[in-house]
Design a protein around this motif. Structure first.
Motif, PDB file in Angstrom:
ATOM      1  N   ASN A   8       0.750  -1.176   0.038  1.00  0.00           N
ATOM      2  CA  ASN A   8      -0.085  -0.201  -0.085  1.00  0.00           C
ATOM      3  C   ASN A   8       0.904   1.229   0.092  1.00  0.00           C
ATOM      4  N   TRP A  78       2.643  -0.653  -6.286  1.00  0.00           N
ATOM      5  CA  TRP A  78       2.422  -0.436  -5.185  1.00  0.00           C
ATOM      6  C   TRP A  78       3.448  -1.487  -4.494  1.00  0.00           C
ATOM      7  N   GLU A  80       5.579  -2.839  -0.568  1.00  0.00           N
ATOM      8  CA  GLU A  80       5.635  -2.925   0.938  1.00  0.00           C
ATOM      9  C   GLU A  80       6.938  -3.327   1.249  1.00  0.00           C
TER      10      GLU A  80
END
Length: 86
Positions: A8, A78, A80
């Motif tokens: 995200n 995206w 992480e």
């Protein structure tokens, strides 16, 4: 079944975190649609180096990027952070 954290963060957020840390880089998980892959990103001498997890880490021009180049290249992807490296 182990649940992983969602990807995200955008590339700008990743680079800001890397700039603020003392570690040399991060191991990242990158999502593009349904596909997820693992990458390494390092900051060295004012430039960023981006590698596939399976690649040999070599700080050469072929893997060297500016912040603007990475933002342009990974707009819409995206990430992480899995862990700090170095």
């Amino acid at each position: 079944m182990t649940q992983t954290k969602p990807c995200n963060m955008n590339i700008t957020e990743i680079l800001e975190k890397l700039d603020a840390r003392k570690s040399a880089g991060f191991q990242l998980r990158k999502r593009n649609g349904f596909l997820t892959s693992t990458w390494l990103i390092y900051k060295r001498k004012g430039f960023y180096y981006y590698f596939d997890i399976a690649q040999r880490v070599e700080f050469v021009d072929a893997y060297k990027y500016t912040k603007v180049e990475l933002i342009d290249l990974f707009d819409g992807h995206w990430f992480e952070i899995d862990l700090g490296v170095g």
